[in-house]
Design an enzyme around this catalytic site. Structure first.
Site, PDB file in Angstrom:
ATOM      1  N   MET A  92       0.503  -1.533  -0.446  1.00  0.00           N
ATOM      2  CA  MET A  92       0.256  -0.046  -0.333  1.00  0.00           C
ATOM      3  C   MET A  92       0.518   1.381  -0.096  1.00  0.00           C
ATOM      4  SD  MET A  92      -3.184  -1.799  -0.453  1.00  0.00           S
ATOM      5  CE  MET A  92      -4.313  -0.003  -0.025  1.00  0.00           C
ATOM      6  N   ARG A  93       2.058   1.310  -0.761  1.00  0.00           N
ATOM      7  CA  ARG A  93       2.802   2.617  -1.156  1.00  0.00           C
ATOM      8  C   ARG A  93       3.183   2.858  -1.637  1.00  0.00           C
ATOM      9  NH1 ARG A  93       3.038   4.944   3.275  1.00  0.00           N
ATOM     10  NH2 ARG A  93       3.971   6.846   2.621  1.00  0.00           N
ATOM     11  N   HIS A 111      -4.347  -5.376  -9.184  1.00  0.00           N
ATOM     12  CA  HIS A 111      -5.631  -3.818  -8.170  1.00  0.00           C
ATOM     13  C   HIS A 111      -6.467  -4.488  -8.758  1.00  0.00           C
ATOM     14  CE1 HIS A 111      -6.433   0.428  -8.321  1.00  0.00           C
ATOM     15  NE2 HIS A 111      -7.541  -0.008  -9.067  1.00  0.00           N
ATOM     16  N   THR A 143       4.548   1.212 -14.129  1.00  0.00           N
ATOM     17  CA  THR A 143       5.437   2.689 -14.064  1.00  0.00           C
ATOM     18  C   THR A 143       5.047   3.388 -13.334  1.00  0.00           C
ATOM     19  OG1 THR A 143       3.616   3.139 -15.376  1.00  0.00           O
ATOM     20  CG2 THR A 143       5.380   1.820 -16.792  1.00  0.00           C
TER      21      THR A 143
HETATM   22  C1  GRF Z   1      -6.551  -6.972  -2.622  1.00  0.00           C
HETATM   23  O1  GRF Z   1      -7.916  -7.163  -3.755  1.00  0.00           O
HETATM   24  C2  GRF Z   1      -5.507  -6.244  -3.847  1.00  0.00           C
HETATM   25  O2  GRF Z   1      -5.676  -6.673  -5.260  1.00  0.00           O
HETATM   26  C3  GRF Z   1      -4.626  -4.963  -3.328  1.00  0.00           C
HETATM   27  O3  GRF Z   1      -4.996  -5.171  -2.134  1.00  0.00           O
HETATM   28  C4  GRF Z   1      -5.284  -6.212  -1.710  1.00  0.00           C
HETATM   29  C5  GRF Z   1      -4.385  -7.008  -0.784  1.00  0.00           C
HETATM   30  O4  GRF Z   1      -5.169  -8.102  -0.042  1.00  0.00           O
HETATM   31  N1  GRF Z   1      -3.492  -3.931  -4.357  1.00  0.00           N
HETATM   32  P1  GRF Z   1      -4.366  -9.929   0.307  1.00  0.00           P
HETATM   33  O5  GRF Z   1      -3.097  -8.815   1.000  1.00  0.00           O
HETATM   34  O6  GRF Z   1      -3.503  -9.984  -1.103  1.00  0.00           O
HETATM   35  O7  GRF Z   1      -4.741 -10.313   1.451  1.00  0.00           O
END
Ligand code: GRF
Length: 199
Positions: A92-93, A111, A143
């Site tokens: 999440m960064r 995503h 990117t």
């Molecule tokens: C998933 O929905 C992924 O697409 C998004 O963050 C979520 C992560 O879920 N980028 P996890 O940590 O793999 O359970």
């Protein structure tokens, strides 16, 4: 002739269910998970990795003065491991352009939307608000453009009139767990190649 192992590093921030799907697939695939790196010490995914005997590293972004300093440390750790591919799985960064240029063409992300629709956060909520009839997941190269790199694969799910963000997210996540290992396997097997000008 035996093929060189295709080593991946997985970056996480939280629950790690995509990480788990990759761990489960790795025993019957040609990629090896060399390490898991989290920017949060409390990420549940770290336990998943440890239970499977995978090396884990925590590099907490909050303990650095700047994003550049954090990414410098992250890049140094990844260089040490020297993977073929960096797999963002719920990381999440947002990564800066310096970091991305170092590993150009070697970073992929999953995503939870059918990009180019709904880059950024709260994708399920936004799809419901827009009364979409289909929603889904995208795997793409990373990117400089947020959630905007070349698309490798997508899968869709129906949006039901009874859906909440939770039920829709769960339906998409199920598809994520199928598509991500498939894409990593295809990259490991050399079935997908990047042209320099694309990623
Ligand atoms: C998933 O929905 C992924 O697409 C998004 O963050 C979520 C992560 O879920 N980028 P996890 O940590 O793999 O359970």
């Amino acid at each position: 002739m035996t093929r060189e192992p295709f080593n991946i590093v997985i970056l996480i921030s939280g629950g790690g269910t995509n990480l788990q799907a990759l761990i489960n697939a790795s025993s019957r695939s040609s990629f090896q998970i060399r390490a898991v790196i989290s920017n949060s010490a409390s990420a549940e995914g770290l336990d998943r990795a440890k239970r499977s005997g995978i090396d884990t590293f925590v590099i907490e972004h909050g303990s650095f003065d700047s994003r550049i300093a954090f990414e410098k440390c992250l890049a140094a750790k990844i260089r040490e491991i020297s993977p073929n591919l960096i797999v963002l799985a719920g990381f999440m960064r947002v990564l800066g352009s310096k970091f991305i240029s170092i590993f150009r063409g070697k970073i992929i992300n999953i995503h939870p939307s059918l990009l180019p629709k709904y880059p950024g956060l709260n994708t399920h909520q936004r799809a419901l608000e827009d009364k979409e009839s289909i929603h889904g997941v995208t795997v793409h190269f990373v990117t400089d453009e947020l959630d905007g790199g070349p698309i490798i694969a997508q899968d869709s799910v129906p949006v039901l009139s009874s859906d909440t963000t939770e039920t829709l997210a769960a339906r998409v996540l199920e598809r994520e767990h199928v598509i991500y290992p498939k894409v990593v396997e295809a990259l490991a097997a050399g079935k997908i190649r990047v042209r320099n000008e694309d990623a």
